[in-house]
Enzyme design. Structure first.
Site, PDB file in Angstrom:
ATOM      1  N   ASP A  48      13.529   2.879   0.614  1.00  0.00           N
ATOM      2  CA  ASP A  48      12.244   2.583   1.578  1.00  0.00           C
ATOM      3  C   ASP A  48      13.103   1.750   2.753  1.00  0.00           C
ATOM      4  O   ASP A  48      13.050   1.689   3.973  1.00  0.00           O
ATOM      5  CB  ASP A  48      11.590   1.386   0.997  1.00  0.00           C
ATOM      6  CG  ASP A  48      10.348   2.233   0.203  1.00  0.00           C
ATOM      7  OD1 ASP A  48      10.444   3.346   0.262  1.00  0.00           O
ATOM      8  OD2 ASP A  48       9.417   1.351  -0.211  1.00  0.00           O
TER       9      ASP A  48
ATOM     10  N   SER B 116       0.828  -1.340  -0.107  1.00  0.00           N
ATOM     11  CA  SER B 116      -0.084  -0.135   0.077  1.00  0.00           C
ATOM     12  C   SER B 116       0.867   1.214   0.083  1.00  0.00           C
ATOM     13  O   SER B 116       0.388   2.240   0.124  1.00  0.00           O
ATOM     14  CB  SER B 116      -0.926   0.067   1.036  1.00  0.00           C
ATOM     15  OG  SER B 116      -1.678  -1.100   1.018  1.00  0.00           O
ATOM     16  N   GLY B 117       2.065   1.123  -0.248  1.00  0.00           N
ATOM     17  CA  GLY B 117       2.978   2.499  -0.492  1.00  0.00           C
ATOM     18  C   GLY B 117       3.543   2.862   0.861  1.00  0.00           C
ATOM     19  O   GLY B 117       3.876   3.644   0.589  1.00  0.00           O
TER      20      GLY B 117
HETATM   21  N1  ADP Z   1       4.169  -8.661   7.032  1.00  0.00           N
HETATM   22  C1  ADP Z   1       4.342  -9.208   6.077  1.00  0.00           C
HETATM   23  N2  ADP Z   1       4.211 -10.578   6.094  1.00  0.00           N
HETATM   24  C2  ADP Z   1       4.311 -11.243   4.937  1.00  0.00           C
HETATM   25  N3  ADP Z   1       4.785 -10.495   3.748  1.00  0.00           N
HETATM   26  C3  ADP Z   1       4.960  -9.216   3.765  1.00  0.00           C
HETATM   27  C4  ADP Z   1       5.005  -8.673   4.875  1.00  0.00           C
HETATM   28  N4  ADP Z   1       5.123  -7.090   4.625  1.00  0.00           N
HETATM   29  C5  ADP Z   1       5.675  -7.254   3.419  1.00  0.00           C
HETATM   30  N5  ADP Z   1       5.380  -8.251   2.813  1.00  0.00           N
HETATM   31  C6  ADP Z   1       5.976  -8.475   1.338  1.00  0.00           C
HETATM   32  O1  ADP Z   1       6.125  -7.527   0.565  1.00  0.00           O
HETATM   33  C7  ADP Z   1       5.171  -7.334  -0.470  1.00  0.00           C
HETATM   34  C8  ADP Z   1       4.630  -5.961  -0.504  1.00  0.00           C
HETATM   35  O2  ADP Z   1       5.504  -5.027  -0.963  1.00  0.00           O
HETATM   36  P1  ADP Z   1       5.261  -3.926  -2.080  1.00  0.00           P
HETATM   37  O3  ADP Z   1       4.359  -4.513  -3.065  1.00  0.00           O
HETATM   38  O4  ADP Z   1       6.459  -3.054  -2.412  1.00  0.00           O
HETATM   39  O5  ADP Z   1       4.297  -2.852  -1.218  1.00  0.00           O
HETATM   40  P2  ADP Z   1       4.637  -1.893  -0.006  1.00  0.00           P
HETATM   41  O6  ADP Z   1       6.334  -1.981   0.175  1.00  0.00           O
HETATM   42  O7  ADP Z   1       4.453  -0.491  -0.646  1.00  0.00           O
HETATM   43  O8  ADP Z   1       4.029  -2.297   1.071  1.00  0.00           O
HETATM   44  C9  ADP Z   1       4.107  -8.459  -0.036  1.00  0.00           C
HETATM   45  O9  ADP Z   1       3.552  -9.007  -1.221  1.00  0.00           O
HETATM   46  C10 ADP Z   1       4.836  -9.539   0.748  1.00  0.00           C
HETATM   47  O10 ADP Z   1       5.581 -10.355  -0.302  1.00  0.00           O
HETATM   48  C1  PMV Z   2       7.986   3.711  -6.172  1.00  0.00           C
HETATM   49  C2  PMV Z   2       9.311   3.808  -5.330  1.00  0.00           C
HETATM   50  O1  PMV Z   2       9.766   5.166  -5.446  1.00  0.00           O
HETATM   51  C3  PMV Z   2       8.843   3.411  -3.789  1.00  0.00           C
HETATM   52  C4  PMV Z   2       8.535   2.271  -3.574  1.00  0.00           C
HETATM   53  O2  PMV Z   2       7.287   1.937  -3.262  1.00  0.00           O
HETATM   54  P1  PMV Z   2       6.605   1.367  -2.210  1.00  0.00           P
HETATM   55  O3  PMV Z   2       6.932   1.721  -1.007  1.00  0.00           O
HETATM   56  O4  PMV Z   2       7.335  -0.406  -2.223  1.00  0.00           O
HETATM   57  O5  PMV Z   2       5.220   1.113  -2.534  1.00  0.00           O
HETATM   58  C5  PMV Z   2      10.229   2.717  -6.016  1.00  0.00           C
HETATM   59  C6  PMV Z   2      11.743   2.966  -5.280  1.00  0.00           C
HETATM   60  O6  PMV Z   2      12.072   4.015  -4.800  1.00  0.00           O
HETATM   61  O7  PMV Z   2      12.277   1.975  -5.231  1.00  0.00           O
HETATM   62 MG    MG Z   3       7.827  -1.927  -1.295  1.00  0.00          MG
END
Ligand code: ADP
Ligand code: PMV
Ligand code: MG
Length: 417
Positions: free
Chosen positions: A251, A185-186
């Protein structure tokens, strides 16, 4: 969800942190694959999620971005299991993912055969996952039936298997992960996952240790030194590469080091925020899809200068907030032009605009979370957003980053480990 507190862009002491949780138990027996793995304890590590105030996507192409840690945590707990099981061929590596509610298990013998053919575990230096190793991991995962609706987990599982076997080898263990934040979710859940995982593994490997006597706000979680955090960050970045492909590293860096940073081409500048600023985070609950990344501009540079600017009276604070709102609006406009917004994000933007509040998306694209700059208390806005089925978080910006706990920490749904 009655969420966490408000604020802050505040000055914080730059103490680097890591918390490990040690619970007495019957654990490691016999010789470990790494001579540094010494103590028969459970290790827990905790890392923060983050918001990107400006510059997502562009940062991947070398532009600056500004991000801040927020007080929503992912926690990883590791318990090493007796090596005697391994000798009897019964040893397993278990993973309990509390958020999706799934558990996985791999016989250590199978892991050893599939993964440790090309390199020996050793944690001192982070190494990338080779394409061959990634392919072997993918084959291992094929044997597990991941529900169709949760197939997105497989990238995180690959990162887990890579980090575990690279740092601890194929020794038996049980790992539990739980998180406060929505995944995908970012808010950088993937980075928080990789940072807490790397931290727990490196702590068990004896490569990372809490700094004696420095605990975080009396919580039982302890901080770790800067060099150890660097190592955690480097391994976490290797995990992020498995989940994201070509991440910028912003991140995992902010999740590890906490606080607020400007990040450009892998370099981190700590920002000392002079005035408190509140942010509302709205989760659109729309799953994201990943699209192409596009370069943006110098908005991030302006945001980073702005946060460091001291505003001493109400007029100055208001004008600082107005400038920040303007920059956030510009950044959101550019993100919209890139096609990385979503109708649900636009709905949140329109809703908050009714209250004269400026918002922008955070992180990747097509759904996820939206940041809203909060000049005053806004329960009314939150109530209206929640009445439309959105989920809101008010978070503390610029937190402590990665932490470990040496026992007595509240970890999983309040369980003390
Ligand atoms: N608490 C968690 N348990 C299991 N997998 C996780 C968890 N948190 C993150 N992940 C992994 O990270 C992925 C989400 O990362 P991403 O798509 O980059 O979204 P964001 O980093 O923005 O939340 C999930 O699909 C999963 O593989
Ligand atoms: C879109 C971006 O700038 C941030 C990462 O996105 P997220 O936090 O995984 O949703 C990609 C990056 O910096 O690697
Ligand atoms: Mg991510």
């Amino acid at each position: 969800m009655g969420r966490v507190l408000g604020l802050v862009w505040e000055k914080r002491p730059r103490v680097w942190g890591l918390l490990v949780c040690a619970v007495v138990g019957a654990f490691v027996a016999g010789e470990s694959p790494s001579s540094r793995i010494s103590s028969p304890q459970r290790r827990s590590a905790s890392s923060e999620s983050e918001i990107i105030l400006a510059g997502e996507h562009a940062v991947v192409h070398g532009s600056a971005a500004v991000a801040a840690a927020i007080d929503l945590y992912t926690r990883c707990s590791l318990r090493l299991l007796p090596l005697a099981d391994d000798e009897a061929g019964a040893a397993v590596l278990e993973l309990d993912l509390r958020d999706p509610g799934l558990t996985f298990s791999w016989p250590c013998a199978q892991l050893r055969e599939a993964l440790l053919t090309e390199e020996v575990a050793g944690a001192q230096e982070a190494r990338p996952c080779s394409p061959d190793r990634l392919a072997s991991i993918a084959r291992l995962l094929e044997e597990h039936e991941i529900p169709e609706a949760k197939v997105w987990l497989s990238a995180g599982l690959s990162a887990f298997l890579f980090l575990y076997t690279s740092i601890l080898g194929c020794r038996p263990g049980k790992v539990t992960v739980s998180s406060d934040l929505p995944m995908g979710s970012g808010l950088g859940s993937s980075a928080a996952f990789c940072v807490s995982m790397s931290g727990a593994l490196l702590t068990a490997a004896g490569m990372v240790a809490a700094v004696d006597g420095i605990s975080s706000k009396g919580t039982g979680w302890e901080l770790v030194g800067k060099d150890d955090l660097e190592l955690v960050n480097q391994w976490a970045f290797q995990g992020e590469k498995i989940i994201h492909g070509k991440p910028s590293g912003i991140d995992n860096t902010v999740s590890t080091f906490g606080s607020m940073i400007k990040f450009k081409k892998g370099e981190l500048t700590n920002l000392k925020s002079r005035n408190p600023i509140k942010m509302l985070i709205t989760d659109t609950r729309v799953g994201r899809n990943k699209k192409a990344l596009v370069a943006v501009n110098s908005i991030s540079e302006e945001v980073s200068s702005l946060v460091e600017l001291a505003a001493n009276d109400e007029i100055a604070i208001t004008s600082k907030e107005e400038k920040l709102a303007e920059l956030m609006e510009m950044n959101q406009g550019l993100l919209q032009c890139m096609g990385v917004s979503h109708s649900s994000i636009e709905t949140v933007l329109r809703t908050t605009l009714k209250f004269n509040l400026v918002s922008k998306l955070t992180g990747a694209e097509g759904g996820g979370c939206v940041l809203t700059l909060i000049p005053t208390l806004l329960e009314k806005v939150i109530a209206e957003l929640e009445s439309q089925s959105f989920r809101c978080f008010i978070v503390e910006v610029g937190g402590q980053g990665f932490q470990v706990c040496q026992g007595g920490c509240s970890c999983f749904n309040g369980d003390v480990v």
